[in-house]
Scaffold this active site. Structure first.
Site, PDB file in Angstrom:
ATOM      1  N   GLY A  17      47.279  52.800  71.760  1.00 45.06           N
ATOM      2  CA  GLY A  17      48.416  53.445  72.411  1.00 45.06           C
ATOM      3  C   GLY A  17      49.432  53.925  71.390  1.00 45.06           C
ATOM      4  O   GLY A  17      49.935  55.053  71.459  1.00 45.06           O
ATOM      5  N   ASP A  74      56.682  49.232  63.225  1.00 43.23           N
ATOM      6  CA  ASP A  74      56.837  47.907  63.819  1.00 43.23           C
ATOM      7  C   ASP A  74      57.883  48.044  64.899  1.00 43.23           C
ATOM      8  O   ASP A  74      59.005  48.506  64.640  1.00 43.23           O
ATOM      9  CB  ASP A  74      57.243  46.842  62.802  1.00 43.23           C
ATOM     10  CG  ASP A  74      56.939  45.450  63.348  1.00 43.23           C
ATOM     11  OD1 ASP A  74      55.755  45.135  63.548  1.00 43.23           O
ATOM     12  OD2 ASP A  74      57.883  44.686  63.600  1.00 43.23           O
ATOM     13  N   PHE A 160      52.217  52.392  77.359  1.00 45.97           N
ATOM     14  CA  PHE A 160      51.506  51.154  77.056  1.00 45.97           C
ATOM     15  C   PHE A 160      52.531  50.047  76.859  1.00 45.97           C
ATOM     16  O   PHE A 160      53.738  50.272  76.903  1.00 45.97           O
ATOM     17  CB  PHE A 160      50.617  51.324  75.808  1.00 45.97           C
ATOM     18  CG  PHE A 160      51.379  51.589  74.535  1.00 45.97           C
ATOM     19  CD1 PHE A 160      51.639  50.569  73.635  1.00 45.97           C
ATOM     20  CD2 PHE A 160      51.840  52.863  74.225  1.00 45.97           C
ATOM     21  CE1 PHE A 160      52.337  50.804  72.461  1.00 45.97           C
ATOM     22  CE2 PHE A 160      52.538  53.117  73.056  1.00 45.97           C
ATOM     23  CZ  PHE A 160      52.779  52.076  72.174  1.00 45.97           C
ATOM     24  N   TYR A 162      55.150  47.275  77.270  1.00 45.29           N
ATOM     25  CA  TYR A 162      56.146  46.927  78.278  1.00 45.29           C
ATOM     26  C   TYR A 162      56.731  48.148  78.982  1.00 45.29           C
ATOM     27  O   TYR A 162      57.686  48.022  79.755  1.00 45.29           O
ATOM     28  CB  TYR A 162      57.294  46.133  77.632  1.00 45.29           C
ATOM     29  CG  TYR A 162      56.884  44.823  77.012  1.00 45.29           C
ATOM     30  CD1 TYR A 162      56.844  43.656  77.770  1.00 45.29           C
ATOM     31  CD2 TYR A 162      56.528  44.740  75.672  1.00 45.29           C
ATOM     32  CE1 TYR A 162      56.472  42.448  77.199  1.00 45.29           C
ATOM     33  CE2 TYR A 162      56.145  43.537  75.085  1.00 45.29           C
ATOM     34  CZ  TYR A 162      56.115  42.389  75.859  1.00 45.29           C
ATOM     35  OH  TYR A 162      55.736  41.197  75.294  1.00 45.29           O
ATOM     36  N   ASP A 163      56.168  49.335  78.746  1.00 47.42           N
ATOM     37  CA  ASP A 163      56.723  50.572  79.307  1.00 47.42           C
ATOM     38  C   ASP A 163      56.978  50.513  80.814  1.00 47.42           C
ATOM     39  O   ASP A 163      58.013  50.999  81.280  1.00 47.42           O
ATOM     40  CB  ASP A 163      55.813  51.763  79.000  1.00 47.42           C
ATOM     41  CG  ASP A 163      55.968  52.254  77.567  1.00 47.42           C
ATOM     42  OD1 ASP A 163      56.823  51.719  76.837  1.00 47.42           O
ATOM     43  OD2 ASP A 163      55.226  53.185  77.182  1.00 47.42           O
ATOM     44  N   ARG A 198      60.584  55.339  69.414  1.00 46.36           N
ATOM     45  CA  ARG A 198      59.699  55.852  68.364  1.00 46.36           C
ATOM     46  C   ARG A 198      60.022  57.321  68.068  1.00 46.36           C
ATOM     47  O   ARG A 198      60.018  57.737  66.916  1.00 46.36           O
ATOM     48  CB  ARG A 198      58.246  55.670  68.785  1.00 46.36           C
ATOM     49  CG  ARG A 198      57.235  55.921  67.674  1.00 46.36           C
ATOM     50  CD  ARG A 198      55.865  55.368  68.021  1.00 46.36           C
ATOM     51  NE  ARG A 198      55.880  53.905  68.063  1.00 46.36           N
ATOM     52  CZ  ARG A 198      55.699  53.178  69.166  1.00 46.36           C
ATOM     53  NH1 ARG A 198      55.464  53.762  70.327  1.00 46.36           N
ATOM     54  NH2 ARG A 198      55.745  51.853  69.110  1.00 46.36           N
TER      55      ARG A 198
END
Length: 212
Positions: A17, A74, A160, A162-163, A198
């Site tokens: 993911g 991370d 993917f 905890y989305d 991200r």
């Protein structure tokens, strides 16, 4: 900051993911990406105390093993009612089989034990730290965050991790209910600001490290 020229870039992850998201973000910039998993590189033990520590550790391991620049992410979910947990241990809550349905149940149980039942008590943020490492051991890092609240039950099957629990601030749909394009928000160079943690980190990376 050092600029990264287009060419081969190792994406230091075994998470499919995360790999899809990073490849999507890198697509306009002419990199030939290959993942650590595709190269058969082992996953280093994440022994750092911070997101920055672990991103650097993963990027350097992949750059050293491959002889090419490597990009590592991370990231994790920091929940205020849980004093920042699961944080850098977000993936570990899913167990060795990466069962995030179980991880979300564990997270909800922890929130219930804290009596965190209202949106005001369920604030959280996604954090992403991106590190680029070169084979000569040079590293550059950037950080992105997005604030939100946690919902239950989870909603949506996109994304993917905890989305499906994460409702970004100012929106009515969870990350799990958004397409990748919606979740990331604007691409670099557009007027729409990036949305996900991200994508926000990547926008900074583009401005500071990617040769264009």
């Amino acid at each position: 900051m050092r600029r990264l020229e287009p060419g081969r870039l190792v994406v230091a992850t075994h998470n499919q993911g995360k790999l899809r998201e990073i490849r999507d973000l890198l697509a306009p910039f002419g990199f030939d990406t290959v993942s650590a998993a595709e190269l058969g590189l082992p996953e280093p033990e994440e022994t750092g105390a911070t997101f920055e520590d672990n991103a650097i550790l993963k990027a350097r391991a992949a750059a050293t093993a491959s002889g090419s620049p490597a990009l590592a992410d991370d990231s994790g979910l920091a929940v205020d009612a849980l004093d920042g947990a699961p944080g850098i241990h977000s993936a570990r809550w899913a167990g060795p089989d990466r069962d995030f349905a179980r991880a979300m149940r564990n997270l909800e149980e922890a929130l219930q034990q804290k009596g965190a039942t209202t949106p005001e008590q369920r604030t959280a943020r996604f954090v992403s730290v991106l590190a680029i490492a070169w084979p000569d051991d040079h590293v550059e890092i950037v950080r992105g965050e997005v604030e939100g609240t946690l919902v239950w039950p989870p909603r949506g099957e996109q994304g993917f991790g905890y989305d499906p629990m994460f409702l970004p601030e100012g929106f009515e749909r969870t990350f799990g209910e958004m397409s990748g394009e919606e979740k990331h928000g604007g691409k670099p160079g557009t007027e729409t600001p990036p949305l996900s943690h991200r994508a926000r980190a990547f926008a900074i990376l583009v401005e500071t490290c990617l040769a264009r």
